[in-house]
Design an enzyme around this catalytic site. Structure first.
Site, PDB file in Angstrom:
ATOM      1  N   ASP A   9     -15.572 -21.383  -5.440  1.00  0.00           N
ATOM      2  CA  ASP A   9     -16.713 -22.108  -6.008  1.00  0.00           C
ATOM      3  C   ASP A   9     -16.573 -22.076  -7.534  1.00  0.00           C
ATOM      4  O   ASP A   9     -16.428 -21.007  -8.128  1.00  0.00           O
ATOM      5  CB  ASP A   9     -18.018 -21.427  -5.573  1.00  0.00           C
ATOM      6  CG  ASP A   9     -19.253 -22.208  -5.998  1.00  0.00           C
ATOM      7  OD1 ASP A   9     -19.828 -22.930  -5.171  1.00  0.00           O
ATOM      8  OD2 ASP A   9     -19.638 -22.086  -7.177  1.00  0.00           O
ATOM      9  N   ASP A 109     -18.131 -28.819  -5.963  1.00  0.00           N
ATOM     10  CA  ASP A 109     -17.435 -27.760  -6.709  1.00  0.00           C
ATOM     11  C   ASP A 109     -16.992 -26.604  -5.811  1.00  0.00           C
ATOM     12  O   ASP A 109     -16.783 -25.504  -6.289  1.00  0.00           O
ATOM     13  CB  ASP A 109     -18.327 -27.237  -7.845  1.00  0.00           C
ATOM     14  CG  ASP A 109     -19.391 -26.279  -7.366  1.00  0.00           C
ATOM     15  OD1 ASP A 109     -19.843 -26.408  -6.205  1.00  0.00           O
ATOM     16  OD2 ASP A 109     -19.778 -25.392  -8.145  1.00  0.00           O
ATOM     17  N   GLU A 110     -16.843 -26.852  -4.512  1.00  0.00           N
ATOM     18  CA  GLU A 110     -16.437 -25.738  -3.664  1.00  0.00           C
ATOM     19  C   GLU A 110     -15.606 -26.177  -2.467  1.00  0.00           C
ATOM     20  O   GLU A 110     -15.699 -27.324  -2.030  1.00  0.00           O
ATOM     21  CB  GLU A 110     -17.656 -24.959  -3.183  1.00  0.00           C
ATOM     22  CG  GLU A 110     -18.636 -25.760  -2.360  1.00  0.00           C
ATOM     23  CD  GLU A 110     -19.916 -24.974  -2.138  1.00  0.00           C
ATOM     24  OE1 GLU A 110     -19.995 -24.246  -1.131  1.00  0.00           O
ATOM     25  OE2 GLU A 110     -20.821 -25.081  -2.987  1.00  0.00           O
TER      26      GLU A 110
HETATM   27  N1  DCP Z   1     -26.571 -29.013  -8.728  1.00  0.00           N
HETATM   28  C1  DCP Z   1     -27.658 -29.847  -8.985  1.00  0.00           C
HETATM   29  N2  DCP Z   1     -28.928 -29.470  -8.613  1.00  0.00           N
HETATM   30  C2  DCP Z   1     -29.125 -28.293  -7.957  1.00  0.00           C
HETATM   31  C3  DCP Z   1     -28.042 -27.438  -7.693  1.00  0.00           C
HETATM   32  C4  DCP Z   1     -26.762 -27.824  -8.103  1.00  0.00           C
HETATM   33  O1  DCP Z   1     -27.475 -30.916  -9.563  1.00  0.00           O
HETATM   34  N3  DCP Z   1     -30.378 -27.942  -7.591  1.00  0.00           N
HETATM   35  C5  DCP Z   1     -25.234 -29.421  -9.184  1.00  0.00           C
HETATM   36  C6  DCP Z   1     -24.938 -28.863 -10.560  1.00  0.00           C
HETATM   37  C7  DCP Z   1     -24.002 -27.724 -10.319  1.00  0.00           C
HETATM   38  C8  DCP Z   1     -23.259 -28.168  -9.069  1.00  0.00           C
HETATM   39  O2  DCP Z   1     -24.199 -28.944  -8.327  1.00  0.00           O
HETATM   40  O3  DCP Z   1     -23.126 -27.497 -11.416  1.00  0.00           O
HETATM   41  C9  DCP Z   1     -22.747 -27.015  -8.232  1.00  0.00           C
HETATM   42  O4  DCP Z   1     -23.822 -26.237  -7.774  1.00  0.00           O
HETATM   43  P1  DCP Z   1     -23.758 -24.670  -7.602  1.00  0.00           P
HETATM   44  O5  DCP Z   1     -24.877 -24.280  -6.721  1.00  0.00           O
HETATM   45  O6  DCP Z   1     -22.389 -24.246  -7.213  1.00  0.00           O
HETATM   46  O7  DCP Z   1     -24.138 -24.108  -9.065  1.00  0.00           O
HETATM   47  P2  DCP Z   1     -23.282 -23.996 -10.376  1.00  0.00           P
HETATM   48  O8  DCP Z   1     -21.842 -24.323 -10.146  1.00  0.00           O
HETATM   49  O9  DCP Z   1     -23.937 -24.766 -11.450  1.00  0.00           O
HETATM   50  O10 DCP Z   1     -23.445 -22.472 -10.761  1.00  0.00           O
HETATM   51  P3  DCP Z   1     -22.764 -21.162 -10.108  1.00  0.00           P
HETATM   52  O11 DCP Z   1     -21.975 -20.542 -11.228  1.00  0.00           O
HETATM   53  O12 DCP Z   1     -23.889 -20.314  -9.689  1.00  0.00           O
HETATM   54  O13 DCP Z   1     -21.908 -21.617  -8.966  1.00  0.00           O
HETATM   55 CA    CA Z   2     -20.649 -23.446  -8.467  1.00  0.00          CA
HETATM   56 CA    CA Z   3     -21.265 -24.774  -5.184  1.00  0.00          CA
END
Ligand code: DCP
Ligand code: CA
Ligand code: CA
Length: 362
Positions: A9, A109-110
């Site tokens: 991820d 992203d995963e």
């Molecule tokens: N995303 C979004 N709204 C949300 C959750 C996520 O638009 N409520 C989008 C933005 C994030 C992407 O999806 O960058 C990936 O979500 P993740 O849950 O993997 O979160 P992040 O990658 O941002 O953070 P982490 O470092 O916790 O994985």
């Molecule tokens: Ca992420």
């Molecule tokens: Ca993710």
């Protein structure tokens, strides 16, 4: 031989991409936002970097609320640019696909991956693979990620989330029950807020409590399928295979139009580059498509879609363009001015399969 499964991820993905493109952002809070356009502050935070998270910023939080949380500290608010993140995501997935036995993209992203063959079931070798993946993604895309390695998807997914950002967590087969037991049930893949609440109301808050509950009780609470899955998962057992979904997948491109418009020719003119891009991607992957969709987003951010399934899969560009044109013509008869427009092709299938299928049937 027991399997070795990984889950990767990317860390604070959208915000990290913005940092890559503008490294001077790195030391302050970065908030990637979806602005709804009513007022300057209306909209929500999509994600933020870890600096911003120190102030309690969370995904989904209203922008105005996030500003108050920052309490005078200067943050950078950036408009979400979905196409840009998809481009990074595609490149990362390509890097991964060539280095594992099977890759299953599970989100922008995963991805899950299976490296059982490549490592011959050896966790030491799997650790080397994971470090190599982290290293290549960092070198080629300047992005950090977190990886979990375990005997199945459930454990791998929880492990990738265990240490973030830039983490690597290895959970061997025999370590899985101890690793899982103290965690809350909502860490299990497939347990959303509703299921978590129901379990909690029944005194099942941690995975070890869930693991100790009789299967019949879980089946009564959640139905047979979910009950059995959660009983097994909480005990560290899960035999869901990692499957390359390329065959079932879809490909899409969205653009923001220069001006909000209701003019079909204008929409099509602006959509030509993304259409060609979609077509090139299909060609490079040797894929045919079966479904075409036109997607329009209006000023109020409502999303409208028109789709068509073709009789036979094709990879012909002129047909793609013609179908998209017709779908947008139909869409525009029913909605107002478009702010954004996009195209999606689905039902993707390998040309090789296609040829052999035709040989078989003819
Ligand atoms: N995303 C979004 N709204 C949300 C959750 C996520 O638009 N409520 C989008 C933005 C994030 C992407 O999806 O960058 C990936 O979500 P993740 O849950 O993997 O979160 P992040 O990658 O941002 O953070 P982490 O470092 O916790 O994985
Ligand atoms: Ca992420
Ligand atoms: Ca993710």
């Amino acid at each position: 031989m027991s399997r070795i499964i990984g889950h990767l991820d990317l860390d604070y993905f959208y915000a990290q991409v913005e940092e890559v493109e503008n490294p001077s952002l790195k030391d302050r809070p970065v908030l990637v936002c979806v602005f709804s356009g009513r007022t300057e502050e209306s909209g929500v935070v999509s994600t933020s970097n870890y600096k911003a998270r120190e102030y309690g910023i969370k995904s989904g939080m209203p922008i105005a609320f996030a500003k108050r949380r920052l309490d005078g500290v200067e943050g950078t608010f950036i408009r979400m640019d979905h196409e840009k993140y998809v481009a990074y995501s595609d490149r990362v997935m390509r890097i991964l696909r060539s280095r594992v036995d099977i890759l299953e993209q599970a989100g922008i992203d995963e991805a899950f991956f299976d490296v059982t063959k490549k490592t011959r079931g050896d966790y030491g070798a799997a650790t080397t693979v994971a470090l190599e993946l982290k290293d290549v993604i960092l070198r080629e895309e300047k992005l950090t990620c977190s990886i979990g390695i375990g005997p199945n998807k459930v454990v791998a997914k929880i492990a990738s989330d265990f240490k973030k950002p830039d983490g690597l967590t290895i959970v061997r087969d025999n370590e899985a029950p101890a690793f899982l037991s103290p965690m809350s049930v909502d860490r299990i893949y497939g347990v959303g807020p509703k299921t978590a609440k129901l379990l909690e109301q029944n005194g099942l808050t941690t995975i070890s409590e869930l693991a100790g509950a009789p299967t019949e009780r879980l089946e009564d609470l959640l139905g047979k399928k979910l009950g059995v899955y959660l009983h097994d998962a909480s005990n560290g057992a899960d035999d869901e295979p990692v499957v390359d979904r390329v065959g079932a997948s879809q490909l899409s491109r969205m653009i923001t139009l220069k001006h909000d418009t209701h003019d079909l020719d204008q929409v099509m003119a602006e959509l030509l580059p993304p259409l060609r891009d979609v077509h090139e991607r299909l060609e490079s992957k040797n894929l045919f498509f079966r479904n075409v969709s036109a997607i329009g987003i209006l000023r109020d951010l409502s999303i409208h879609t028109r789709s068509k399934t073709l009789e036979t899969p094709t990879n012909e560009y002129s047909l793609l363009e013609r179908e998209v044109n017709e779908l947008f013509a139909a869409l525009l008869r029913e909605v107002g001015d478009l702010r954004r427009a996009g195209v999606r092709v689905g039902g993707l299938q390998d040309m090789v399969d296609q040829h052999s299928l035709m040989e078989f049937t003819s």
